[in-house]
Design an enzyme around this catalytic site. Structure first.
Site, mmCIF file in Angstrom:
data_model
loop_
_atom_site.group_PDB
_atom_site.id
_atom_site.type_symbol
_atom_site.label_atom_id
_atom_site.label_comp_id
_atom_site.label_asym_id
_atom_site.label_seq_id
_atom_site.Cartn_x
_atom_site.Cartn_y
_atom_site.Cartn_z
ATOM 1 N N ASP A 111 -2.446 6.367 -3.941
ATOM 2 C CA ASP A 111 -1.221 5.655 -3.251
ATOM 3 C C ASP A 111 -0.971 4.418 -4.209
ATOM 4 O OD1 ASP A 111 -3.449 3.819 -2.842
ATOM 5 O OD2 ASP A 111 -2.691 3.219 -0.978
ATOM 6 N N ASP A 126 -1.279 1.073 -4.483
ATOM 7 C CA ASP A 126 -2.194 0.343 -4.919
ATOM 8 C C ASP A 126 -3.729 1.036 -5.315
ATOM 9 O OD1 ASP A 126 -2.616 0.627 -2.211
ATOM 10 O OD2 ASP A 126 -3.660 -1.112 -2.276
ATOM 11 N N ASP A 146 -5.804 2.421 -3.790
ATOM 12 C CA ASP A 146 -7.261 2.253 -3.180
ATOM 13 C C ASP A 146 -7.639 3.660 -2.338
ATOM 14 O OD1 ASP A 146 -5.251 1.873 -1.218
ATOM 15 O OD2 ASP A 146 -6.189 -0.091 -0.256
ATOM 16 N N SER A 195 0.842 -1.122 -0.071
ATOM 17 C CA SER A 195 -0.083 -0.132 0.086
ATOM 18 C C SER A 195 0.884 1.228 0.143
ATOM 19 C CB SER A 195 -0.888 -0.091 1.257
ATOM 20 O OG SER A 195 -1.986 1.054 1.139
HETATM 21 MG MG MG Z 1 -3.507 1.427 -0.310
#
Ligand code: MG
Length: 458
Positions: free
Chosen positions: A248, A250, A252, A106
């Protein structure tokens, strides 16, 4: 001292090559695969798991190791390649998989990587299941398949297309496209750049993308907070763009920069998305106890209601399923719309915010002004389990007049704000989040806690 490999409800996180190696990843794949097989006992056929990764250079090796681990216990693997975390959640449900795995750390710096597990409903395992998987990993309790029962690896190239189609279905593309918004996108060279540029093009936006190569070589510290997004703010201003979006690694989490080049804070990503959703219908929203009450204000205006959960995306998503929520998420820029998937998704936030701008004809700073705001601060301090318990007990006495929620630590609600104290599951710290009508009030509540902390630690 070397850092510990962290295994929590949402998966595993460690430093690549130190405590997170290919053999650790393979064992974790075996543990998860064994769990999946056991939970599917009685069902016929082969079970498959979708796996994807963010763009970190260590991702391919770890993904291959997990795939190998899954295959050895008889699970088929569908490799989605470099994709966003929400994309794995969407694809595993589309493909009828029994679970999903995302290789990502992340927003953590480049030396980290991690492995996030998802069940067949697209959300992280509840704590009981997570504990079981962790135990299987430590005990090396693996149900190996014989040579004829080993899983196979296939790949799917459909992930981005499926994800984009789901996001487009929740907005009116024509209304957004007619505005020809000028957008600057900063994907920090993570997994979000490729797919988000396509989404924005589909929405008729003129896009300036920075850090949009999925190299995993982060152009700045990857957490989408103000200090890390100075370049984005500058470009939004000089290019006279309508809005800036930051993801960010990834993808999300979503942060927004207004048309003046000002970072507005991640809490607004959910509040603005909810503002659009609640402008169409009334209903329920879900968010965690540490998220700003701006979403309550937005919901209250139309007779909606907000359900509060313990911190953790899976808790929010579960509450959304249970209560048929029309919107949800977390204050760290994580927006969830169940029509797309039960995972925080920056693409969902982007589409909903652009739709809100297009329909109202207002700028992002005007919309932020309409929502208003509060003083908010998030901090943490060291405390071991015993000290944390003492601090929480003394805080209950000090704030005896407040409304108390003990779902996750202690959340105290006052007339002029709230304070949330919770011990971390992964490190010996207490997190302290306060929101109040002004700074003085917020600091007053924090000072009380710091005084208690001083007494306990002395
Ligand atoms: Mg993330």
């Amino acid at each position: 001292m070397a850092e510990q490999l962290i295994i929590s409800v949402s998966g595993m996180r460690g430093i690549v090559g130190e405590n997170l190696t290919a053999s650790v990843a393979a064992d974790y794949g075996r543990a998860f695969g064994t769990f999946v097989k056991e939970s599917c006992a009685g069902k016929k056929g082969n079970f498959s798991v979708s796996v994807g990764r963010d763009s970190r250079p260590s991702g391919q090796q770890l993904l291959s190791a997990i795939a190998e681990g899954l295959c050895t216990v008889g699970i088929d693997v569908i490799d989605l390649g470099v994709v966003t975390t929400p994309c794995v959640g969407i694809m595993l449900r589309e493909l009828g998989c029994a679970g999903g795995v995302v290789v990502t750390a992340s927003h953590n710096p480049g030396q980290y990587n991690g492995i996030k597990l998802l069940l067949s409903n697209g959300i992280a395992p509840p704590s009981g299941a997570a504990e079981k998987i962790k135990q299987y990993f430590f005990d090396k309790h693996f149900c190996f398949a014989d040579s004829s029962g080993r899983g196979k690896v296939t790949s799917s190239e459909q992930a981005d297309t499926a994800h984009i189609a789901k996001v487009l279905a929740i907005v009116d593309r024509g209304t957004i496209a007619a505005k020809k918004f000028k957008v600057v996108l900063d994907s920090v060279n993570g997994a979000g750049g490729r797919i988000t540029k396509i989404l924005l093009a589909e929405l008729g936006c003129e896009v300036s993308a920075i850090n949009d190569e999925p190299t995993g070589l982060f152009a700045h510290a990857p957490e989408p907070i103000a200090d890390n997004l100075r370049e984005l703010c500058e470009i939004v201003k000089t290019e006279r763009a309508d809005i800036g979006f930051a993801q960010d690694p990834d993808a999300d989490r979503l942060a927004i920069v207004d048309e003046n080049g000002s970072y507005i804070g991640e809490e607004y990503s959910l509040a603005l998305s909810a503002k659009y959703i609640f402008s169409k219908k009334t209903g329920k929203a879900a968010t965690n106890l540490s998220t700003s009450r701006m979403i309550d204000d937005v919901a209250e205006k139309v007779g909606g209601r907000v359900i509060r959960t313990a911190v953790g995306e899976a808790n929010v998503a579960a509450a959304m399923f249970e209560n048929d929520c029309i919107i949800g998420g977390e204050g760290n820029g994580g927006v969830i719309d169940l029509r797309v998937g039960p995972i925080r998704d920056s693409l969902v936030g982007i589409a909903l915010v652009l739709q809100l701008m297009a329909e109202t004809g207002k700028t992002i700073s005007q919309l932020v002004g309409e929502i208003g705001g509060y003083y908010m601060s998030k901090d943490k301090f060291t405390a071991d389990t015993l000290q944390a318990q003492k601090i929480l007990n003394l805080a209950k006495k000090a704030f005896a007049d407040a409304k108390l929620d003990t779902t996750d630590g202690c959340r105290f609600d006052f007339d002029d704000g709230w304070l949330h104290l919770r011990a971390s599951n992964t490190e010996p710290v207490i997190r302290i989040i306060v929101e109040a009508k002004d700074r003085r009030t917020g600091e007053k509540y924090v000072d009380t806690v710091l005084k208690i902390r001083g007494e306990v630690l002395d």
